[in-house]
Scaffold this active site. Structure first.
Site, PDB file in Angstrom:
ATOM      1  N   ASP A   1       0.854  -1.172   0.000  1.00 10.96           N
ATOM      2  CA  ASP A   1       0.000   0.000   0.000  1.00 10.96           C
ATOM      3  C   ASP A   1       0.905   1.242   0.000  1.00 10.96           C
ATOM      4  OD1 ASP A   1      -2.652   1.234   0.387  1.00 10.96           O
ATOM      5  OD2 ASP A   1      -3.138  -0.679   1.351  1.00 10.96           O
TER       6      ASP A   1
ATOM      7  N   ASP B   1      -3.260   4.493  -2.566  1.00 15.95           N
ATOM      8  CA  ASP B   1      -4.440   4.813  -1.776  1.00 15.95           C
ATOM      9  C   ASP B   1      -5.070   6.150  -2.172  1.00 15.95           C
ATOM     10  OD1 ASP B   1      -5.896   4.125   0.866  1.00 15.95           O
ATOM     11  OD2 ASP B   1      -5.254   6.182   1.240  1.00 15.95           O
TER      12      ASP B   1
ATOM     13  N   GLU C   1      -6.426   3.366  -6.369  1.00 15.47           N
ATOM     14  CA  GLU C   1      -7.734   3.338  -5.711  1.00 15.47           C
ATOM     15  C   GLU C   1      -8.452   4.653  -5.966  1.00 15.47           C
ATOM     16  OE1 GLU C   1      -9.905   2.946  -1.349  1.00 15.47           O
ATOM     17  OE2 GLU C   1      -8.295   4.378  -1.689  1.00 15.47           O
TER      18      GLU C   1
ATOM     19  N   HIS D   1     -11.425  -4.183   2.395  1.00 12.62           N
ATOM     20  CA  HIS D   1     -11.508  -3.898   3.832  1.00 12.62           C
ATOM     21  C   HIS D   1     -12.343  -2.671   4.159  1.00 12.62           C
ATOM     22  CE1 HIS D   1      -8.593  -1.164   2.244  1.00 12.62           C
ATOM     23  NE2 HIS D   1      -8.512  -0.535   3.400  1.00 12.62           N
ATOM     24  N   ASP D   2     -12.858  -1.994   3.135  1.00 14.14           N
ATOM     25  CA  ASP D   2     -13.659  -0.790   3.374  1.00 14.14           C
ATOM     26  C   ASP D   2     -15.155  -1.014   3.169  1.00 14.14           C
ATOM     27  OD1 ASP D   2     -11.437   0.834   3.916  1.00 14.14           O
ATOM     28  OD2 ASP D   2     -11.118   1.241   1.775  1.00 14.14           O
TER      29      ASP D   2
HETATM   30  C1  GLC Z   1      -8.520   4.269   1.551  1.00 12.42           C
HETATM   31  C2  GLC Z   1      -8.349   3.047   2.425  1.00 12.42           C
HETATM   32  C3  GLC Z   1      -9.134   3.246   3.686  1.00 12.42           C
HETATM   33  C4  GLC Z   1      -8.577   4.462   4.407  1.00 12.42           C
HETATM   34  C5  GLC Z   1      -8.610   5.676   3.498  1.00 12.42           C
HETATM   35  C6  GLC Z   1      -7.791   6.797   4.066  1.00 12.42           C
HETATM   36  O1  GLC Z   1      -9.804   4.420   1.100  1.00 12.42           O
HETATM   37  O2  GLC Z   1      -8.731   1.907   1.724  1.00 12.42           O
HETATM   38  O3  GLC Z   1      -9.099   2.115   4.511  1.00 12.42           O
HETATM   39  O4  GLC Z   1      -9.325   4.707   5.558  1.00 12.42           O
HETATM   40  O5  GLC Z   1      -8.069   5.395   2.225  1.00 12.42           O
HETATM   41  O6  GLC Z   1      -6.424   6.527   3.922  1.00 12.42           O
END
Ligand code: GLC
Length: 547
Positions: free
Chosen positions: A107, A209, A273, A334-335
């Site tokens: 990540d 991210d 992402e 995981h979100d």
């Molecule tokens: C992304 C991650 C998430 C995190 C957010 C802030 O969306 O997947 O888990 O809380 O970024 O970094």
């Protein structure tokens, strides 16, 4: 002359044919009895991943962090948090991963750091600090108060007041996650150096991210109200994020990341992402395919689970891909709420077949292969800052982050101590060891699907064509000059008959049908999906007529 199969060309990098498995490290395997998963635990479970049949691990953040957002608040980008291990264990992991022929993706969190990062401490020290401009500082708005109406993703204003220096700083997420200012060249350079550090350690790529948050509109214009807003969506959705996400200036920065990563070899991968509608997502491949190799495609998670809706999503996505852009699909992470909770346990099996037979790179989320559902979290055990800030709307992500279930041992073999989040209630039955003994288990289905995908090149490289989307069934074809498979899925649980001119079942989501020969139509039981090898010389009547 016939084109050689993509699979035989030098352009067929592993991330095109491989399957990515997301390891949410806190919940994978604890090795030291603190109730939290760690790197040594992951090493101990690598054989499980090779046995499952995946190709690459994407590892959630491992860096030094106060864990306000469970590692997405990085305090030191080049140090491993002691909770997870140290650099020596990480090196051991990389070597063990590679010796098994697997890849490792880290990540990378470019949008923000922890408020405890040395850069931010320096930045907030005074208005004239050398790193002041590394973060986004602004004076109060004209009438006093925050500079504008921008909201943090996890509730509240996106601006926090810094009393000693008399300015606000911007944070797209928590106040403890200040946004970096990528328009400052020194800050951008420092963040690119983070990539170099981990590439030098031998990683195979990055999942980047929240990339659509990287820059904000410099005019600081207010975001307009969202006419569709309902309270259940959470306060962050009250305004349309036109000035805070997906700003066009992000693309040169992605291109810089891509150049850097590719400098380490053509087989390194960059995944982005960005939760965006399809047309906007496509820009993240880069105008000259100089952006992400794989901008994550999350649309399966939000599209209604009906044949028509899915067929039109797949068609729209395929049609929108830029020439040379490689597709990818994600069903959970995981979100988000667990797949088996969103779709039901029966459909979780069908969904697995869909994900692993569509054209493009699939990403699996740990635990989905066990059919895990969301675990209810008692109020006193809530850990996710989102749920703590905005309680009661079901926004919290703890239910999908609970520990892996390995065996019938105490704490499901996850830890010698009570885990940081509760286990699934049915862990004695759902655990991996148990499922491996049961031929009809969802874990065995995942193994079979992954093995089939590896064996049948057409699933890796074949073209996609819709065969039908009606009567509860979604049917499509994957074909290349040498082979042709039909995938037929009952999405609505009433079973059905799909017209085929015969063939052979390579795999069904229900046990007992592998190898079955079909003289003509395919009959599906409720919640069944099947992959059928079609005879090349015999196609559907409909297709012959259209040909
Ligand atoms: C992304 C991650 C998430 C995190 C957010 C802030 O969306 O997947 O888990 O809380 O970024 O970094």
């Amino acid at each position: 002359m016939m084109q050689p199969l993509l699979s035989r060309s030098a352009d067929f990098q592993w991330w095109k044919h491989g399957v990515i498995y997301q390891v949410y490290l806190r919940s994978f395997q604890d090795s030291n009895g603190d109730g939290v998963g760690d790197l040594a635990g992951l090493i101990a479970r690598l054989d499980y991943l090779t046995g499952l049949g995946v190709d690459a691990i994407w590892l959630s953040p491992i860096f030094s962090s106060p864990m306000a957002d469970f590692g997405y608040d990085v305090a030191d980008h080049t140090a491993v948090d002691p909770l997870f291990g140290d650099l020596a264990v990480f090196r051991e992991l990389v070597s063990q991963v590679h010796s098994r022929g697997l890849k490792i993706i880290l990540d990378y969190i470019p949008n923000h750091t922890s408020e405890q990062h040395a850069w931010f401490l320096e930045s907030r020290a005074s208005r004239t600090a050398a790193k002041r401009d590394w973060y986004v500082w602004r004076d109060p708005g004209p009438g006093g108060g925050a500079p504008n109406n921008w909201r943090g993703e996890f509730g509240g204003s996106a601006w926090s007041w810094d009393e000693p220096t008399g300015q606000y700083y911007y944070h797209a997420f928590l106040p403890s996650q200040p946004d970096l200012n990528w328009r400052n060249p020194a800050a951008a350079r420092a963040m690119l150096n983070v990539l170099r550090f981990w590439l030098d350690e031998g990683v195979d790529g990055f999942r980047v991210d929240a990339i659509h948050h990287l820059l904000e509109d410099e005019s600081l214009a207010d975001n307009p109200p969202n006419p569709q807003w309902r309270e259940a969506m959470g306060p962050a959705e009250q305004f349309l994020k036109v000035h805070t996400v997906d700003q066009p200036e992000v693309h040169p920065f992605i291109a810089a990341m891509r150049r850097l990563v590719e400098g380490y070899g053509a087989d390194r991968v960059l995944i982005g992402e960005a939760y965006l509608p399809i047309p906007r997502l496509m820009a993240y491949y880069g105008g000259a395919l100089d952006g992400f190799h794989l901008p994550f495609n999350f649309h399966l998670m939000t599209t209604p689970w009906t044949p028509l809706a899915l067929a039109s999503l797949i068609g729209a996505y395929e049609a929108a891909l830029p020439a040379g852009g490689w597709p990818n699909w994600v069903l959970s992470n995981h979100d988000r709420s667990r797949l088996a909770s969103r779709l039901g346990e029966d459909q979780a099996r069908v969904a697995a077949m869909l994900l692993l037979t569509l054209r493009g790179t699939p990403t699996l989320y740990q635990g989905d292969e066990l059919g895990l559902t969301d675990v209810p979290i008692p109020p006193d055990r809530v850990r996710d800052p989102w749920e703590l800030n905005v309680p009661g709307l079901g926004l919290g992500r703890d239910p999908a982050r609970t520990p892996m279930l390995w065996s019938g041992a105490p704490n499901a073999g996850f830890s010698a101590q009570a885990p940081w989040l509760p286990l699934s209630e049915g862990w004695r039955d759902l655990n991996a060891a148990r499922q491996l003994e049961r031929p009809g288990s969802i874990l065995r289905l995942y193994q079979a699907l992954l093995a089939l995908r590896r064996r049948e090149e057409v699933l890796q490289v074949g073209d996609y064509a819709l065969l039908g989307a009606a009567g509860g069934l979604l049917a499509f074809q994957r074909s290349c000059p040498e082979s042709c498979l039909a995938v037929v899925l009952d999405l609505e649980g009433s079973g059905g008959v799909f017209p085929l001119d015969g063939g052979q079942i390579l795999l069904s989501t229900l046990p007992g049908r592998v190898g079955e020969r079909l003289e003509s139509d395919l009959h599906l039981s409720p919640h069944e999906g099947a992959i059928v090898r079609r005879c090349p010389e015999r196609q559907n009547v409909g297709e012959r007529q259209n040909a």
